[in-house]
Design a protein around this motif. Structure first.
Motif, PDB file in Angstrom:
ATOM      1  N   THR A 198       0.831  -1.213   0.000  1.00 24.04           N
ATOM      2  CA  THR A 198       0.000   0.000   0.000  1.00 24.04           C
ATOM      3  C   THR A 198       0.859   1.252   0.000  1.00 24.04           C
ATOM      4  N   ARG A 199       2.142   1.104   0.298  1.00 25.63           N
ATOM      5  CA  ARG A 199       3.087   2.216   0.292  1.00 25.63           C
ATOM      6  C   ARG A 199       4.054   2.155  -0.880  1.00 25.63           C
ATOM      7  N   GLY A 200       3.745   1.301  -1.848  1.00 23.65           N
ATOM      8  CA  GLY A 200       4.531   1.247  -3.061  1.00 23.65           C
ATOM      9  C   GLY A 200       5.757   0.357  -3.014  1.00 23.65           C
ATOM     10  N   VAL A 201       5.920  -0.440  -1.957  1.00 17.96           N
ATOM     11  CA  VAL A 201       7.055  -1.353  -1.856  1.00 17.96           C
ATOM     12  C   VAL A 201       6.546  -2.763  -2.142  1.00 17.96           C
ATOM     13  N   GLN A 202       6.927  -3.290  -3.285  1.00 18.85           N
ATOM     14  CA  GLN A 202       6.499  -4.621  -3.689  1.00 18.85           C
ATOM     15  C   GLN A 202       7.550  -5.659  -3.295  1.00 18.85           C
ATOM     16  N   ASP A 203       7.171  -6.922  -3.288  1.00 22.15           N
ATOM     17  CA  ASP A 203       8.108  -7.999  -2.952  1.00 22.15           C
ATOM     18  C   ASP A 203       9.381  -7.926  -3.787  1.00 22.15           C
ATOM     19  N   ALA A 204       9.241  -7.570  -5.057  1.00 18.09           N
ATOM     20  CA  ALA A 204      10.411  -7.505  -5.934  1.00 18.09           C
ATOM     21  C   ALA A 204      11.381  -6.409  -5.509  1.00 18.09           C
ATOM     22  N   ASP A 205      10.902  -5.443  -4.717  1.00 14.23           N
ATOM     23  CA  ASP A 205      11.745  -4.339  -4.265  1.00 14.23           C
ATOM     24  C   ASP A 205      12.477  -4.641  -2.962  1.00 14.23           C
ATOM     25  N   ILE A 206      12.187  -5.797  -2.360  1.00 15.22           N
ATOM     26  CA  ILE A 206      12.750  -6.122  -1.053  1.00 15.22           C
ATOM     27  C   ILE A 206      14.011  -6.965  -1.221  1.00 15.22           C
ATOM     28  N   GLU A 207      15.080  -6.504  -0.635  1.00 17.90           N
ATOM     29  CA  GLU A 207      16.345  -7.227  -0.693  1.00 17.90           C
ATOM     30  C   GLU A 207      16.457  -8.187   0.483  1.00 17.90           C
ATOM     31  N   GLN A 208      16.174  -7.715   1.660  1.00 19.70           N
ATOM     32  CA  GLN A 208      16.213  -8.581   2.834  1.00 19.70           C
ATOM     33  C   GLN A 208      15.188  -8.068   3.836  1.00 19.70           C
ATOM     34  N   SER A 209      14.709  -8.959   4.678  1.00 21.50           N
ATOM     35  CA  SER A 209      13.739  -8.540   5.679  1.00 21.50           C
ATOM     36  C   SER A 209      13.733  -9.522   6.842  1.00 21.50           C
ATOM     37  N   ARG A 210      13.164  -9.051   7.941  1.00 21.93           N
ATOM     38  CA  ARG A 210      13.005  -9.899   9.116  1.00 21.93           C
ATOM     39  C   ARG A 210      11.688  -9.515   9.764  1.00 21.93           C
ATOM     40  N   CYS A 211      10.895 -10.500  10.090  1.00 22.88           N
ATOM     41  CA  CYS A 211       9.635 -10.286  10.787  1.00 22.88           C
ATOM     42  C   CYS A 211       9.562 -11.378  11.840  1.00 22.88           C
ATOM     43  N   GLN A 212       9.914 -11.042  13.075  1.00 25.86           N
ATOM     44  CA  GLN A 212       9.946 -12.075  14.100  1.00 25.86           C
ATOM     45  C   GLN A 212       9.179 -11.634  15.337  1.00 25.86           C
ATOM     46  N   PHE A 213       8.627 -12.641  16.029  1.00 25.98           N
ATOM     47  CA  PHE A 213       7.866 -12.392  17.241  1.00 25.98           C
ATOM     48  C   PHE A 213       8.747 -11.704  18.264  1.00 25.98           C
ATOM     49  N   CYS A 214       8.205 -10.678  18.896  1.00 26.71           N
ATOM     50  CA  CYS A 214       8.950  -9.913  19.887  1.00 26.71           C
ATOM     51  C   CYS A 214       8.332 -10.090  21.275  1.00 26.71           C
ATOM     52  N   HIS A 215       7.049  -9.725  21.435  1.00 29.90           N
ATOM     53  CA  HIS A 215       6.389  -9.824  22.728  1.00 29.90           C
ATOM     54  C   HIS A 215       4.872  -9.702  22.562  1.00 29.90           C
ATOM     55  N   SER A 216       4.144  -9.911  23.665  1.00 29.46           N
ATOM     56  CA  SER A 216       2.692  -9.721  23.700  1.00 29.46           C
ATOM     57  C   SER A 216       2.379  -8.543  24.604  1.00 29.46           C
ATOM     58  N   GLU A 217       1.265  -7.875  24.317  1.00 24.59           N
ATOM     59  CA  GLU A 217       0.857  -6.745  25.142  1.00 24.59           C
ATOM     60  C   GLU A 217      -0.651  -6.536  25.026  1.00 24.59           C
ATOM     61  N   PRO A 218      -1.249  -5.884  26.022  1.00 19.64           N
ATOM     62  CA  PRO A 218      -2.675  -5.559  25.919  1.00 19.64           C
ATOM     63  C   PRO A 218      -2.874  -4.546  24.787  1.00 19.64           C
ATOM     64  N   ALA A 219      -3.950  -4.694  24.039  1.00 19.48           N
ATOM     65  CA  ALA A 219      -4.208  -3.813  22.898  1.00 19.48           C
ATOM     66  C   ALA A 219      -5.029  -2.603  23.315  1.00 19.48           C
ATOM     67  N   HIS A 220      -4.614  -1.440  22.873  1.00 19.22           N
ATOM     68  CA  HIS A 220      -5.383  -0.205  23.002  1.00 19.22           C
ATOM     69  C   HIS A 220      -6.671  -0.410  22.190  1.00 19.22           C
ATOM     70  N   PRO A 221      -7.801   0.199  22.578  1.00 22.42           N
ATOM     71  CA  PRO A 221      -9.055  -0.020  21.846  1.00 22.42           C
ATOM     72  C   PRO A 221      -8.962   0.238  20.335  1.00 22.42           C
TER      73      PRO A 221
END
Length: 84
Positions: A42-65
């Motif tokens: 949605t911000r114009g960055v497509q998979d083909a534009d990604i060289e490297q990435s990391r998406c890993q679990f960090c922690h849990s927290e209560p959600a603001h409404p």
């Protein structure tokens, strides 16, 4: 509602650095990664534009409404941190 935070770092082929958190229910890393890709698209960055990435679990927290409403409605909420 409690949400799980996935710390996400992306480097684009152009050298741009993006750092953001993906908040979801559950701990499905593949789902968090897909939501990160969807959000970047949605911000114009497509998979083909990604060289490297990391998406890993960090922690849990209560959600603001506002966050809980977004997670319930679209499945995720993004907190932009750097370069977004």
């Amino acid at each position: 509602m409690r949400v799980n935070v996935f710390d996400t770092h992306v480097r684009t082929r152009e050298g741009r650095y993006l750092h953001f958190d993906v908040l979801i229910e559950g701990t499905d890393q593949a789902r968090a990664t897909q939501y990160a890709r969807d959000w970047m698209a949605t911000r114009g960055v497509q998979d083909a534009d990604i060289e490297q990435s990391r998406c890993q679990f960090c922690h849990s927290e209560p959600a603001h409404p506002e966050i809980a409403a977004a997670v319930t409605g679209q499945g995720y909420y993004i907190i932009p941190l750097e370069g977004c």
